[in-house]
Design a protein around this motif. Sequence first.
Motif, PDB file in Angstrom:
ATOM      1  N   GLU A  89       0.838  -1.213   0.000  1.00  0.00           N
ATOM      2  CA  GLU A  89       0.000   0.000   0.000  1.00  0.00           C
ATOM      3  C   GLU A  89       0.871   1.262   0.000  1.00  0.00           C
ATOM      4  OE1 GLU A  89      -3.465  -0.322   2.848  1.00  0.00           O
ATOM      5  OE2 GLU A  89      -2.411  -2.186   3.361  1.00  0.00           O
ATOM      6  N   TRP A  90       2.139   1.105  -0.294  1.00  0.00           N
ATOM      7  CA  TRP A  90       3.151   2.167  -0.263  1.00  0.00           C
ATOM      8  C   TRP A  90       2.664   3.459  -0.937  1.00  0.00           C
ATOM      9  CZ3 TRP A  90       8.496   1.469   1.259  1.00  0.00           C
ATOM     10  CH2 TRP A  90       9.344   2.529   0.935  1.00  0.00           C
ATOM     11  N   SER A  91       2.257   3.346  -2.189  1.00  0.00           N
ATOM     12  CA  SER A  91       1.872   4.550  -2.956  1.00  0.00           C
ATOM     13  C   SER A  91       0.656   5.234  -2.348  1.00  0.00           C
ATOM     14  CB  SER A  91       1.597   4.184  -4.416  1.00  0.00           C
ATOM     15  OG  SER A  91       2.749   3.616  -5.002  1.00  0.00           O
ATOM     16  N   ASP A  92      -0.332   4.438  -1.903  1.00  0.00           N
ATOM     17  CA  ASP A  92      -1.536   5.003  -1.286  1.00  0.00           C
ATOM     18  C   ASP A  92      -1.191   5.747   0.001  1.00  0.00           C
ATOM     19  OD1 ASP A  92      -3.039   3.903  -3.286  1.00  0.00           O
ATOM     20  OD2 ASP A  92      -3.697   2.167  -2.122  1.00  0.00           O
ATOM     21  N   ARG A 218       3.001 -19.682   6.327  1.00  0.00           N
ATOM     22  CA  ARG A 218       3.086 -18.263   6.696  1.00  0.00           C
ATOM     23  C   ARG A 218       3.077 -17.358   5.456  1.00  0.00           C
ATOM     24  NH1 ARG A 218       8.556 -16.964   7.963  1.00  0.00           N
ATOM     25  NH2 ARG A 218       8.457 -15.519   6.213  1.00  0.00           N
ATOM     26  N   ILE A 219       3.839 -17.757   4.440  1.00  0.00           N
ATOM     27  CA  ILE A 219       3.894 -16.971   3.202  1.00  0.00           C
ATOM     28  C   ILE A 219       2.525 -16.943   2.530  1.00  0.00           C
ATOM     29  CG2 ILE A 219       4.839 -16.927   0.855  1.00  0.00           C
ATOM     30  CD1 ILE A 219       7.493 -17.917   2.078  1.00  0.00           C
ATOM     31  N   VAL A 227       2.962  -9.554  -2.165  1.00  0.00           N
ATOM     32  CA  VAL A 227       3.044  -8.208  -1.591  1.00  0.00           C
ATOM     33  C   VAL A 227       4.406  -7.589  -1.911  1.00  0.00           C
ATOM     34  CG1 VAL A 227       3.236  -6.976   0.620  1.00  0.00           C
ATOM     35  CG2 VAL A 227       1.330  -8.533   0.229  1.00  0.00           C
ATOM     36  N   LEU A 228       5.477  -8.375  -1.752  1.00  0.00           N
ATOM     37  CA  LEU A 228       6.827  -7.868  -2.016  1.00  0.00           C
ATOM     38  C   LEU A 228       7.006  -7.503  -3.485  1.00  0.00           C
ATOM     39  CD1 LEU A 228       9.677  -7.328  -0.925  1.00  0.00           C
ATOM     40  CD2 LEU A 228      10.211  -9.743  -1.358  1.00  0.00           C
TER      41      LEU A 228
END
Length: 321
Positions: A89-92, A218-219, A227-228
């Motif tokens: 969600e970096w850009s948001d 977990r992944i 996501v990465l």
Amino acid sequence: MHAGTAAERHIPVLLERTAELLEPALAGKPAVLVDATLGMGGHTEALLRRLPELTVIGLDRDTEALRLAGERLEPFSDRLHLVHAVYDEWSDVLSRLGVSEVDGALFDLGVSSLQLDEADRGFAYAQDAPLDMRMDPTAERTAADVLNTYSAEDLTRILRTYGEERFAGKIAAAIVRERRKEPFTSSARLVQLLYDTIPAASRRSGGHPAKRTFQALRIEVNSELDVLRRALPAALDSLAVGGRIVVMSYHSLEDRIVKRALVERTRSRTPVDLPVELPGHGPDFRMLTRGAELADEDEVAANPRAASVRLRAAERIGEVR
């Protein structure tokens, strides 16, 4: 519940090397760093302490981590934005905060000290716990959901792909057989199934028989690799010229994604048969590390979680395309 403050519970991995790589992009000016995996705030605290003009945007999907980090970082609250978000969600997040570009990006991937230390989160196979494994406790899908609802084919795929598990098909068949008798709810039952399913010779030589299956679950539960893959391009695109990114990975699947994303940006786009670089076709980034850097023996002895770390770093040298 594990007691203690964030500082007491957490030793940041490769702290000095991380600071050494990031500081040239952050020092001596009002700079912005995004700590994409804030955890318990160890790296961020050190950087805020050293760099009086630095502002940090700290992201974490784990609400308990944000709470503990917030307590630890209270002295720097005027230079800190804590955000409950997954790092794709970096850009948001930057858009909401009105930030157009940043000077630093830090990713410390994998499962956090907090998540490993709290038995009821279900990340550690050494103790019996509910099969949860959600990094964000507000998310819906748990490890138990995966075990109890996925087809044998899908279980085989995630164990093979995310756990690099040789016996993926055999384990998946055993899971499907056993869940018909009773759904999986606890890690101890899964660990016992793995002991019973993985051949003795492999158990003796291949580390704990649950390690690869727990990693795969977990992944899958947290969509970590997807996501990465989405987050890294957004982070690289947001860096100002001279901005730097540091990424710490803890298994080969993550490290491969990181390597690919950074190498792609450090390549020239001029056709190889041309003798000169075409304007605007040069690389956007330069690598700051040769290959992946590891923790030294002293650090691993002091902090066993540093044993598997792989650090890569790069600096933006060209304008955004």
